[in-house]
Motif scaffolding. Sequence first.
Motif: not given
Lengths: 339, 271
Positions: A14-19, A40-43, A47-49, A136-137
């Motif tokens: 998962n990919v996190w975003v720090v608000a 990035l999460a799609d690649a 999921k996105v958190w 994403i590589d």
Amino acid sequence: MRVIDQGDRDTFSNVWVVAEALSGRVQPVTHELLGAARALADARKSKVWAVVIGHGLSEDARSLFACGADTVILADDDRLSGFRDEAEAAILSRLIRAYRPEIILGAATARGRALIPRVAVLTVSGLTADCTGLAIDPENGDLLQTRPAFGGNIMATIRCPDHRPQMSTIRPHVMKAPLPQPGRGGEVIRAEVLDSDFINAKEIIQAVHGAEEEVNLSEARVIVAGGRGVGGPKGFELLRGLAHALGGAVGASRSAVDAGWISYAHQVGQTGQTVQTDVYIACGISGQIQHLVGMQSCETIIAIDTNPDTPMMQIADIAIVGDLFKVVPAIIRELEKNT
Amino acid sequence: MNIIVCIKQVPLASEAKIDPETKRIIRETASAILNPFDLYALEEGLLLKEKFGGEVIALSMGPEKAKASLREALSMGADRAVLLSDKSFGGSDTWATSYALSKAIQQLGGADLVICGKQAVDGDTAQVGPGIAAHLGWPQAAYVTKVESAGRDKIRLRRMNEEGWDICEVSVPFVMTVVKDINQPRVPTLKGSLRALDMEIPVLKPGDIGAELDKIGLFASPTRVVKAVPPEPRNTRTQVIMGSAEDCARELVAGLKARGLLAGEENHARN
């Protein structure tokens, strides 16, 4: 956290975003980070958190679902209404150990650039500051992070092969915010806030908004900046008028700040702020390298100067040869005609 | 009040070159200067020392020639200077650098306050100051624009942010990073410069500071530079506008409109 092999690496996802929270609101840069996180999460087929740390932000936190968050973690405590670096870092580090995200994106703001490095050290992970490109590589799934260094003279691509999570900070306006999808929902996880998160005494006494609206250089899309050619504080009043007409902020060169014509918060360049706006209008700024490194990544550069041969006039997309004291009022009048 | 100021020698931006093998900045051949923000960190340290007594130690990590920047700190009035230098420190990213500096700070007996410049102008990361605080387990205050009042145990200071500032009070020991606005750095006196010339600058190696070898240098650094290239050049085809102020204004506004850059057309431009 150091990873030894692929199996270990696969336990992070998962990919996190720090608000980005400031003055009791989740800031728009958060939406831009969610846009980048979605790609990035799609690649990575994950999921996105979003992680929201602060006080009284639950409504803003819920609004992040519409911007692409699948899950929101909310750490709410009245002691978090001001920016308490140590407590926020302790909370975020604990969440990272518990949920093991693969990638973390934070805002390259005063808060993000203080908080995320602290978290990277506490969680033994790699952090790349001020990324302008993320990919994403395809070969190994690593995050490739591109960033300017040396005031934009070098573009470096950085990876974090053996540590997770891979962390990046990103400046406002670098990524595109997704179109909101109203009605989109998701799970809110309430994170624990412990008394021990606050062991290091820091007391926030007072928070103050800048007196002038034209000071937020990092959120602005248009900056009208002045240098020695502006001649004094009165000249900056003129630039404020143009900035106002364009809905922008006012910037300044070092020499104008050092002369006391305008406060340091406005300074663009090596010892001020680096900006990346859609439009940068340089008025009477000769364009020393120390200034250019702070603004050369702006999309469209417009220079106004009586001397057509200055470095700024050379790098500008549009160079107006003329007296700024006549040209700037004429631009303001012309803009008024057009609205 | 015992204060450690962390400083960095940086290459002149105009002479920046990249090693094609390691993708790191070549520091050996470029002219080097003391990172501009560090002057403000040193000045603030000296001001606090003048108020409370104690000493100011300038600390740096880098090649042998970084001693020149430490001498600059001594000439401004730092009491002593220490250099971390060893091949095994080479290639350290911000994680490993802040670890090494934190070990050196502990080895020097700790401090009441560690001061860093907001960021170094070569890497531009602003990560080492907060990194040191995290390694030491100390509080931190970044982007400090003013020391409002200082006591022996607590310092009240003003931190910049995008919307203005806040004022907070932090108990020592802590790490603070400072911006240019905070003071006006002093110019070294002749006497100070002469004193700096003669002073010995001890060089510490990992063993001297108790640094674990698997936490320093390129190998221990979580991040790796895989590519470093000059950015795409700007489109240098400059559109020059001349004539009366009114003509210039008309042409500019038309040009901005054509590029979709006027406020009302923001959505059109972005999407």
